[in-house]
Motif scaffolding. Sequence first.
Motif, short mmCIF file in Angstrom:
data_model
loop_
_atom_site.label_atom_id
_atom_site.label_comp_id
_atom_site.label_asym_id
_atom_site.label_seq_id
_atom_site.Cartn_x
_atom_site.Cartn_y
_atom_site.Cartn_z
N ALA A 186 24.95 -14.66 -43.43
CA ALA A 186 26.37 -15.02 -43.57
C ALA A 186 26.56 -15.69 -44.92
O ALA A 186 25.61 -15.90 -45.67
CB ALA A 186 26.79 -15.95 -42.44
N GLY A 187 27.81 -16.00 -45.25
CA GLY A 187 28.08 -16.67 -46.51
C GLY A 187 27.84 -15.77 -47.71
O GLY A 187 28.16 -14.58 -47.68
N PRO A 188 27.24 -16.30 -48.78
CA PRO A 188 27.05 -15.54 -50.03
C PRO A 188 26.30 -14.23 -49.85
O PRO A 188 26.62 -13.24 -50.52
CB PRO A 188 26.25 -16.51 -50.91
CG PRO A 188 26.61 -17.86 -50.40
CD PRO A 188 26.77 -17.69 -48.92
N THR A 189 25.30 -14.19 -48.95
CA THR A 189 24.52 -12.96 -48.78
C THR A 189 25.36 -11.86 -48.13
O THR A 189 25.24 -10.68 -48.49
CB THR A 189 23.26 -13.22 -47.93
OG1 THR A 189 23.62 -13.85 -46.70
CG2 THR A 189 22.28 -14.09 -48.69
N PHE A 190 26.21 -12.24 -47.18
CA PHE A 190 27.11 -11.27 -46.54
C PHE A 190 28.13 -10.75 -47.56
O PHE A 190 28.35 -9.54 -47.68
CB PHE A 190 27.82 -11.92 -45.35
CG PHE A 190 28.64 -10.97 -44.52
CD1 PHE A 190 28.16 -10.50 -43.31
CD2 PHE A 190 29.90 -10.54 -44.95
CE1 PHE A 190 28.91 -9.61 -42.53
CE2 PHE A 190 30.65 -9.66 -44.18
CZ PHE A 190 30.16 -9.20 -42.97
N ILE A 191 28.73 -11.68 -48.28
CA ILE A 191 29.75 -11.32 -49.28
C ILE A 191 29.17 -10.41 -50.35
O ILE A 191 29.77 -9.39 -50.72
CB ILE A 191 30.35 -12.59 -49.90
CG1 ILE A 191 31.11 -13.40 -48.84
CG2 ILE A 191 31.29 -12.24 -51.06
CD1 ILE A 191 31.49 -14.80 -49.27
N SER A 192 27.99 -10.74 -50.84
CA SER A 192 27.34 -9.93 -51.87
C SER A 192 27.05 -8.52 -51.35
O SER A 192 27.24 -7.53 -52.06
CB SER A 192 26.04 -10.60 -52.32
OG SER A 192 25.35 -9.80 -53.25
#
Length: 351
Positions: A186-192
């Motif tokens: 979740a967070g930055p890894t999901f967005i990326s």
Amino acid sequence: MRKTARYASLAVSGLLALSSLTACANDAASSSSGAGSKGDGKGTKVKIMVGGLDKVIYMPAILTQRLGYFDSEGLDVELLSEPAGVQAETALVSGQVQGAVGFYDHTLDLQTKGKSVESVVQFSHAPGEVEVVSTQKAGDITSPKDFKGRKLGITGLGSSTDFLTKYLAVKNGVKVSEFTPVAVGAGPTFISAMQKGAIDAGMTTDPTVATLLDKKAGKLLLDMRTPEGSQQALGGPYPSSSLYMQTDWVNGHKDTVQKLVNAFVKTLKWMSTHSPSEIAAKMPADYSQGDKTLYAQAIKSTLPMFTKDGVMPANGPETVEKVLKAFNPNIKNAKVDLSKTYTTEFVDAAK
């Protein structure tokens, strides 16, 4: 497929390494006292693993600590964090921690594997999850019927986002074998992953949802942050985030469990009488990632999922069982005793 599998493996490995370092750092900072015993004078020591401390769906955990309610109950609670609920579950059943803050559905899944685990306080009556489609694929994916052949982001294999994604697919005529789940946290890894096209759509929570929409990287496909959204997508209330513990430990430490539940029920009541901005102000500063307004909006969007009293919603366990039976062969072919997956004993006493 090879690239997707490799990406998923790398994502999980990286997240696990990061969370392990965090957990080790927390362990080093804590006292070495045994669980349920008196530690360094702060009170009864309890370790709780959370499936993502900064996720709004698990907000009661850190908020209870910030409000001082653990302390007022005579507890020294150490909160640890893993990026996915399935890893919190693993930490619990292996005995690394005494409690897990994660989705209630893990208690059913574990029962079919011979593990007796129960929810002792229910934070929510809706999943708080959102299916987001990348902006580039929004024209092609307009419902779960379009999941076939797609790469779908989840926090981790065997996580509740994995469970719900499979259910939505099967419910809409797509076989589990016809799409590729990709573990992206979740967070930055999901967005990326969404921005780079590693996933076409995915299931996540706030504040990730708010950030994706703000960046115009994704669009809402299904919103299950409210009881109404849960009813529409899943056919009933869906008890999700909760504090669950091994039944044997609960029975052997009822006084400690009661204190934990007292603290969480106080927090849920506090949340129901304060504004999103007031709640956001109590959270760690870095959770807002530099945008307090956006973070408060994320809390506002997710608040409807929470109960005000910690009580298991009527017919909630039955909805969860129906969802899991739709795709999980272990549960489909097993008789689950729902009465052993949760207890209202401690919430009733707290009220």
